[in-house]
Design an enzyme around this catalytic site. Structure first.
Site, PDB file in Angstrom:
ATOM      1  N   LYS A   1      42.818  44.917  40.970  1.00  0.00           N
ATOM      2  CA  LYS A   1      41.494  44.927  41.471  1.00  0.00           C
ATOM      3  C   LYS A   1      40.372  46.400  41.073  1.00  0.00           C
ATOM      4  O   LYS A   1      39.713  46.832  42.237  1.00  0.00           O
ATOM      5  CB  LYS A   1      40.913  44.079  42.579  1.00  0.00           C
ATOM      6  CG  LYS A   1      42.161  42.997  42.172  1.00  0.00           C
ATOM      7  CD  LYS A   1      41.886  42.057  41.065  1.00  0.00           C
ATOM      8  CE  LYS A   1      42.609  41.277  41.138  1.00  0.00           C
ATOM      9  NZ  LYS A   1      42.524  40.513  39.668  1.00  0.00           N
TER      10      LYS A   1
ATOM     11  N   TYR B   1      35.354  53.828  38.459  1.00  0.00           N
ATOM     12  CA  TYR B   1      34.643  52.436  38.698  1.00  0.00           C
ATOM     13  C   TYR B   1      32.979  53.130  38.467  1.00  0.00           C
ATOM     14  O   TYR B   1      32.612  52.721  37.735  1.00  0.00           O
ATOM     15  CB  TYR B   1      35.414  51.652  38.959  1.00  0.00           C
ATOM     16  CG  TYR B   1      34.325  50.313  38.721  1.00  0.00           C
ATOM     17  CD1 TYR B   1      35.553  49.441  37.909  1.00  0.00           C
ATOM     18  CD2 TYR B   1      33.249  49.422  39.876  1.00  0.00           C
ATOM     19  CE1 TYR B   1      34.598  48.053  37.971  1.00  0.00           C
ATOM     20  CE2 TYR B   1      33.075  48.392  39.792  1.00  0.00           C
ATOM     21  CZ  TYR B   1      33.468  47.231  38.741  1.00  0.00           C
ATOM     22  OH  TYR B   1      33.150  46.317  38.088  1.00  0.00           O
TER      23      TYR B   1
ATOM     24  N   THR C   1      41.184  47.742  36.136  1.00  0.00           N
ATOM     25  CA  THR C   1      42.360  47.530  34.647  1.00  0.00           C
ATOM     26  C   THR C   1      42.016  46.268  33.255  1.00  0.00           C
ATOM     27  O   THR C   1      41.449  47.655  32.171  1.00  0.00           O
ATOM     28  CB  THR C   1      43.532  46.997  35.583  1.00  0.00           C
ATOM     29  OG1 THR C   1      43.523  47.321  36.419  1.00  0.00           O
ATOM     30  CG2 THR C   1      44.742  47.510  34.892  1.00  0.00           C
TER      31      THR C   1
ATOM     32  N   HIS D   1      50.922  48.863  37.360  1.00  0.00           N
ATOM     33  CA  HIS D   1      50.573  49.606  39.023  1.00  0.00           C
ATOM     34  C   HIS D   1      51.232  50.045  40.082  1.00  0.00           C
ATOM     35  O   HIS D   1      50.886  50.622  40.783  1.00  0.00           O
ATOM     36  CB  HIS D   1      50.137  47.747  39.765  1.00  0.00           C
ATOM     37  CG  HIS D   1      48.819  47.352  39.229  1.00  0.00           C
ATOM     38  ND1 HIS D   1      47.663  48.177  38.743  1.00  0.00           N
ATOM     39  CD2 HIS D   1      48.632  45.649  38.738  1.00  0.00           C
ATOM     40  CE1 HIS D   1      46.717  46.539  38.033  1.00  0.00           C
ATOM     41  NE2 HIS D   1      47.604  46.061  38.720  1.00  0.00           N
TER      42      HIS D   1
ATOM     43  N   SER E   1      37.156  42.024  45.784  1.00  0.00           N
ATOM     44  CA  SER E   1      37.964  41.978  44.862  1.00  0.00           C
ATOM     45  C   SER E   1      39.603  40.528  44.967  1.00  0.00           C
ATOM     46  O   SER E   1      40.376  39.330  44.632  1.00  0.00           O
ATOM     47  CB  SER E   1      38.204  42.607  44.011  1.00  0.00           C
ATOM     48  OG  SER E   1      38.673  41.860  41.965  1.00  0.00           O
TER      49      SER E   1
HETATM   50  P1  PAP Z   1      43.811  43.766  37.994  1.00  0.00           P
HETATM   51  O1  PAP Z   1      44.210  44.322  39.110  1.00  0.00           O
HETATM   52  O2  PAP Z   1      44.339  41.721  38.198  1.00  0.00           O
HETATM   53  O3  PAP Z   1      44.641  43.771  35.700  1.00  0.00           O
HETATM   54  P2  PAP Z   1      41.474  44.688  37.418  1.00  0.00           P
HETATM   55  O4  PAP Z   1      40.720  43.677  35.834  1.00  0.00           O
HETATM   56  O5  PAP Z   1      41.826  45.997  38.015  1.00  0.00           O
HETATM   57  O6  PAP Z   1      42.546  43.344  37.699  1.00  0.00           O
HETATM   58  O7  PAP Z   1      40.195  44.070  38.838  1.00  0.00           O
HETATM   59  C1  PAP Z   1      38.883  43.061  38.227  1.00  0.00           C
HETATM   60  C2  PAP Z   1      37.783  44.361  38.301  1.00  0.00           C
HETATM   61  O8  PAP Z   1      37.084  44.382  37.948  1.00  0.00           O
HETATM   62  C3  PAP Z   1      36.970  42.197  38.812  1.00  0.00           C
HETATM   63  O9  PAP Z   1      36.510  42.331  39.896  1.00  0.00           O
HETATM   64  P3  PAP Z   1      35.222  41.479  40.852  1.00  0.00           P
HETATM   65  O10 PAP Z   1      36.007  40.669  41.867  1.00  0.00           O
HETATM   66  O11 PAP Z   1      34.959  42.522  42.096  1.00  0.00           O
HETATM   67  O12 PAP Z   1      34.170  41.336  40.533  1.00  0.00           O
HETATM   68  C4  PAP Z   1      36.026  41.679  37.378  1.00  0.00           C
HETATM   69  O13 PAP Z   1      35.286  41.492  37.286  1.00  0.00           O
HETATM   70  C5  PAP Z   1      35.736  43.106  37.056  1.00  0.00           C
HETATM   71  N1  PAP Z   1      35.785  43.652  36.036  1.00  0.00           N
HETATM   72  C6  PAP Z   1      36.360  43.199  34.564  1.00  0.00           C
HETATM   73  N2  PAP Z   1      35.976  42.756  33.662  1.00  0.00           N
HETATM   74  C7  PAP Z   1      35.144  44.182  33.883  1.00  0.00           C
HETATM   75  C8  PAP Z   1      34.106  44.506  32.500  1.00  0.00           C
HETATM   76  N3  PAP Z   1      34.723  44.562  31.368  1.00  0.00           N
HETATM   77  N4  PAP Z   1      33.404  45.347  33.287  1.00  0.00           N
HETATM   78  C9  PAP Z   1      33.110  45.663  35.062  1.00  0.00           C
HETATM   79  N5  PAP Z   1      33.991  45.329  35.516  1.00  0.00           N
HETATM   80  C10 PAP Z   1      35.309  44.132  35.560  1.00  0.00           C
END
Ligand code: PAP
Length: 332
Positions: A80, A226, A83, A140, A168
């Site tokens: 989160k 980020y 990634t 991860h 998140s």
């Molecule tokens: P994972 O570890 O399960 O792969 P990951 O992609 O690392 O998840 O994190 C998801 C977060 O990235 C979410 O944050 P939030 O819950 O605070 O909203 C998600 O919304 C955010 N996210 C996904 N795509 C993007 C993007 N293109 N730009 C910015 N943030 C993004």
């Protein structure tokens, strides 16, 4: 706990090795410390980090079966922290001569399908030899648990304010949580997170494992934040491309290729794609996740809507204490 059983009749040396791993895994799960899980009843502490049992088994498999290539590039992250976004940016950058922006792979398949997630238990081992160089993989796992053949490759690591990570992760895990368990309160998630007990946690040790390695080998590990990427995505993308050995040319810069990739991979664009609204991604035999769950808000500071002043202070204090002397400062 759902994990694949050993093979009943080993037929090859590989099968026999796999059965040995299943045995070792069963033994480990019995003896290592247990903590409350977020998605399932328990997490298990293995070499200082907390895991769902499948990830412990996969870790054992990885050490035996994964063969890296010198050109491989790894995307590493705590859950989160961004990634999905970084995956899209890395894929679009490396493959920018392969797809047109109007008919791009990402528009049809989304970032999850762009390159494999290494941490999924798979036996027989997945054959990655057909992937074009540079192959890319996401993980991860903390740095300290990766096999040496992997840590000699290039890594891009992304980290994020732990308060936003907590919120998140709590949303995501509540959604994925076993229906046999009671609902997961934010208070409980907060307490566990602060104690370090969450999948791939403790958060701080995970971040430090890559931070320290990035100080030792800056040419091998690009450490991204980020919040900085959100504020200046074009700057981050140019650095990322150069690090991966595919710097943007003057002509590409002139043509606005950087801005176009940033736009393609923006939260706004990706979250509105049909594949990300309706599609599902399978992680091995056990996990299935709706793509939409990887796109929630994509903002900095959403924690302000959830955490009390005391909760904020406690996480900030832990962060200060853990990162003291490391040189690492996270924006909040
Ligand atoms: P994972 O570890 O399960 O792969 P990951 O992609 O690392 O998840 O994190 C998801 C977060 O990235 C979410 O944050 P939030 O819950 O605070 O909203 C998600 O919304 C955010 N996210 C996904 N795509 C993007 C993007 N293109 N730009 C910015 N943030 C993004």
């Amino acid at each position: 706990m759902s994990t694949s059983p050993p093979l009943t009749k080993p037929e090859s040396k590989e099968d026999a090795d796999y059965n040995k791993i299943c045995e070792e895994h069963r033994h480990l799960i019995e003896i290592v410390p247990k903590g409350n899980g977020w998605m399932e009843k328990h997490l298990y502490n293995y070499n200082g980090f907390w895991f769902h049992p499948n990830y412990i088994k996969n870790h054992l498999l990885l050490h035996i079966y994964f063969k890296s290539q010198p050109t491989d590039i790894f995307l590493a992250s705590f859950m989160k922290t961004g990634t999905t976004w970084l995956k899209a940016l890395m894929f679009a950058t490396i493959n920018r001569h392969r797809y047109t922006l109007s008919d791009h792979f990402l528009l049809h398949h989304g970032p999850q399908g762009a390159f494999p997630y290494l941490d999924i238990e798979s036996y027989p081992p997945t054959d990655f030899t057909h992937l074009p160089a540079p192959r890319m993989f996401a993980t991860h796992y903390p740095r300290t648990l990766l096999p040496p053949c992997i840590t000699s490759c290039k890594f891009v690591y992304i980290c994020r304010d732990p308060k936003d990570v907590l919120i998140s992760k709590w949303h995501f895990m509540s959604n994925q949580r076993s229906k046999d368990l009671p609902p997961f309160s934010l208070d409980e998630a907060f307490e566990l997170f602060c104690q370090g007990i969450s999948d791939f946690g403790p958060f701080w040790e995970h971040v430090l494992s890559y931070w320290r390695a990035s100080l030792e080998s800056p040419d091998k590990i690009l450490f991204l934040k980020y919040e900085e990427m959100m504020k200046q995505p074009e700057v981050a993308l140019r650095n990322l491309a150069a690090f991966m050995g595919k710097p943007f040319t003057a002509e590409e810069l002139e043509k606005g290729v950087v801005e176009k990739i940033v736009e393609l991979c923006s939260f706004e664009n990706l979250s509105n794609l049909e594949v990300n609204k309706k599609g599902v991604v399978k992680f091995g035999k056990v996990f299935e996740v709706e793509n939409r769950l990887f796109f929630r808000k994509g903002e900095i500071g959403d924690w302000k809507n959830y955490l009390s002043v005391e909760m904020k202070q406690r996480i900030d204090e832990i962060t200060d204490e853990k990162f003291k002397g490391s040189g690492l400062i996270l924006e909040s």
